[in-house]
Scaffold this active site. Sequence first.
Site, PDB file in Angstrom:
ATOM      1  CB  ALA A 421      -0.895   0.065   1.037  1.00  0.00           C
ATOM      2  CG  PHE A 422       2.409   3.601  -2.969  1.00  0.00           C
ATOM      3  CD1 PHE A 422       3.202   4.367  -3.286  1.00  0.00           C
ATOM      4  CD2 PHE A 422       2.471   2.275  -3.307  1.00  0.00           C
ATOM      5  CE1 PHE A 422       4.346   4.018  -4.054  1.00  0.00           C
ATOM      6  CE2 PHE A 422       3.349   1.786  -3.985  1.00  0.00           C
ATOM      7  CZ  PHE A 422       4.357   2.628  -4.491  1.00  0.00           C
ATOM      8  CG  ASP A 423      -0.922   3.248   3.894  1.00  0.00           C
ATOM      9  OD1 ASP A 423      -1.881   2.467   3.238  1.00  0.00           O
ATOM     10  OD2 ASP A 423      -0.175   2.668   4.894  1.00  0.00           O
ATOM     11  N   GLY A 425      -0.207   8.211  -1.105  1.00  0.00           N
ATOM     12  CA  GLY A 425      -0.744   8.437  -2.713  1.00  0.00           C
ATOM     13  C   GLY A 425      -2.046   7.728  -2.907  1.00  0.00           C
ATOM     14  CD  GLU A 426      -1.800   2.354  -3.496  1.00  0.00           C
ATOM     15  OE1 GLU A 426      -1.560   1.634  -4.592  1.00  0.00           O
ATOM     16  OE2 GLU A 426      -2.259   1.759  -2.576  1.00  0.00           O
ATOM     17  CG  ASN A 432      -7.417   7.510   5.548  1.00  0.00           C
ATOM     18  OD1 ASN A 432      -8.385   6.608   5.752  1.00  0.00           O
ATOM     19  ND2 ASN A 432      -6.873   7.496   4.747  1.00  0.00           N
ATOM     20  CG  ASN A 506      -4.132  -3.529   9.047  1.00  0.00           C
ATOM     21  OD1 ASN A 506      -4.445  -3.235   7.766  1.00  0.00           O
ATOM     22  ND2 ASN A 506      -3.105  -3.942   9.522  1.00  0.00           N
ATOM     23  CE1 TYR A 507       1.302  -1.555  12.078  1.00  0.00           C
ATOM     24  CE2 TYR A 507       0.810  -3.203  10.055  1.00  0.00           C
ATOM     25  CZ  TYR A 507       1.354  -2.759  11.102  1.00  0.00           C
ATOM     26  OH  TYR A 507       2.543  -3.814  11.482  1.00  0.00           O
ATOM     27  CG  HIS A 723       6.460  -5.589  12.322  1.00  0.00           C
ATOM     28  ND1 HIS A 723       5.166  -4.989  12.481  1.00  0.00           N
ATOM     29  CD2 HIS A 723       6.683  -6.295  13.424  1.00  0.00           C
ATOM     30  CE1 HIS A 723       4.753  -5.437  13.705  1.00  0.00           C
ATOM     31  NE2 HIS A 723       5.626  -6.165  14.269  1.00  0.00           N
TER      32      HIS A 723
END
Length: 782
Positions: A421-423, A425-426, A432, A506-507, A723
């Site tokens: 995911a590009f959190d 740019g997407e 959010n 989820n994050y 991680h």
Amino acid sequence: MASTQEKTTPCCIPKTNKDDFHNNSKTPPSSAEVLRLAVVSGSDPSESTVPKRSPMATLIRPVEPISDPPATKTAATTKGVSIMPRAQTSHPLDPLSAAEISVAVATVRAAGATPEVRDSMRFIEVVLVEPEKKVIALADAYFFPPFQPSLLPRTKGGPVIPSKLPPRQARLVVYNKTSNETSVWIVELSEVHAATRGGHHRGKFISSKVVPNVQPPMDAMEYAECEAVVKDFPPFQEAMKKRGIEDMDLVMVDPWCVGYHSDADAPSRRLAKPLIFCRTESDCPIENGYARPVEGIHVLVDMQNMVVIEFEDRKLVPLPPADPLRNYTPGETRGGVDRSDVKPLQIIQPEGPSFRVSGNFVEWQKWNFRVGFTPREGLVIYSVAYVDGSRGRRPIAHRLSFVEMVVPYGDPNDPHYRKNAFDAGEDGLGKNAHSLKKGCDCLGFIKYFDAHFTNFTGGVETIENCVCLHEEDHGILWKHQDWRTGLAEVRRSRRLTVSFICTVANYEYGFFWHFYQDGKIEAEVKLTGILSLGALQPGEIRKYGTTIAPGLYAPVHQHFFVARMDMAVDCKPGEAFNQVVEVNLKVEEPGKNNVHNNAFYAEEEILRSELQAMRDCDPLSARHWIVRNTRNVNRTGQLTGFKLVPGSNCLPLAGSEAKFLRRAAFLKHNLWVTPYSREEMYPGGEFPNQNPRVGEGLATWVKQNRPLEEADIVLWYVFGITHVPRLEDWPVMPVEHIGFMLMPHGFFNCSPAVDVPPSAADLELKDDIATKPVQNGIIAKL
């Protein structure tokens, strides 16, 4: 973001302080009056001409907006210099207000060629067009406090003070749901346009263009609609019945962008590939549904027409059994109890905070800066400067923000290989973001800022208490004890923190900028939330993750963040006097210069071009980078600078041909350096969603190999964390920290953590950074 209404809240402290905190003072003078008084008296408009107010009053009651004078009145003049009240009540860097967003949306809708076109418009983003740096300098010099005439270039004929600033502009990204086209619009705004006239709100249309072959970011309204479409799809309902689920209210559908893995993902279609999860209890509103992933179902959704275009139940994997540890709710809801052996810990500030806020302008200790916010980046810090005694206000950075983040997963199995995911740019980090009314993570006295966005259909939504500004105790600033005398000196450290938190599926990610009393700036990201999981067959073990519960595993993955830092070390607007130096620690070769084999030294190298400046961290050589001013020196004759000190870091654990690296080529190095360009904002290009173009963005821009020896420098620092999940990360992941430091390096003549009177050398070094007084209607020494 709110810029005129002050929201300073004491959080988690006795209410008795609140009434003392909200003290009103008399209305301060207008900016025009301040400047008029300065011209008449020949004093610095940032100092004695402003009536003294208590810190509390300054914090609570910002400088009042200036009204335009009646048409019958003429502007006051003093000794040939025209003094005009400002025509804008918003600073050029203030985020768009809710009213401005409404005006921009209405203007674009009205410009639609047909009713069908207007009805098909979906509004992805409405943001401020940030003006040229010279406009910002003009605003800071004459129109907004703290009034810094020295920001403007010298002229022989004295200053030319315009009557108003250029109108503000909005930039809109619009998706046409019928034609599947993305377009970018520019709209001019002004207070006249924003007023209601005849029932119409209109700005001035400036330009528009269609951007071919792209998909803009997804929107929360699309996600909700996608979930409903999938849950209503009969084959999906049958697949869930095979897994023992008939109540669709238990099912969670998380739409994920498809990324780009083959021509099937081309942006000619707007696509999502959802991940499926299932809760166990319909009456638990905050149950952890991510504890039960649904494996084996392939769903592809056409987000333009909102229909399922591909569906396959490929493999029946049993749902993980209900786990009593799965929830992150209070202990008693999980058959346990919360800790009861922790005594209360209160953070109190009886006299209130030490910072002062006027609109979006923040002053604390010797720091000052402006707070901004965008739907994509979230928090933006503008015009960072330090007031340094006789040297005056010294710029450090023009703009600081987190412009992208990428989360690639290391499991090659479906569907996890598609998780990259590009959190920003997407999806958009800012869109959010949380309202901290629902869960404040700060203690003490807090100044909140609201954020305003457009939703998918063009309505305006407000996130109240979106950005948090507060002070924190940070242990010891410095200490020394003289063993001969037994006397000791110690200072407590305090830092000013500006932050926001967002949730992407989820994050959770918390983004923080910390300002310290010793001149440091720290960028920090805090990661928490819930792991993205997969289900296992009975007895199955995956080498690409950690089994954390029966039938449940967490894949290995990485989180990468990109900080874009438009630097301005000791540079006025328009100056390009910075360079970047890399420093490596070297061990001296054995020989006459190192007879004891203990010698090492720092070796510097100027990064002279963009291709040379593609660099990686190296902890073995204590590698760091210094942004230096090529014209200013400190008292030892060295160039002044700020250094970037890496924290823990990593590079992608993926092969060079990994599909996600087509869109994320900027992850291949930890540091990139470019000369400033208004068009170069996002390292993966503006539209990374379903982007088929290899190396678009930062990796392409640097191929120009532009010179950097003396330039308007932009640093791009890429930092990440790998991680490998633990059992202790379940059911909720404790916060992990990652970040870096910007530290003064020869910038100050001694530690700013120690207050000392200016020396003779300091006074000799007084330069043009200091604000000049106004004398006889002109700026002195121009």
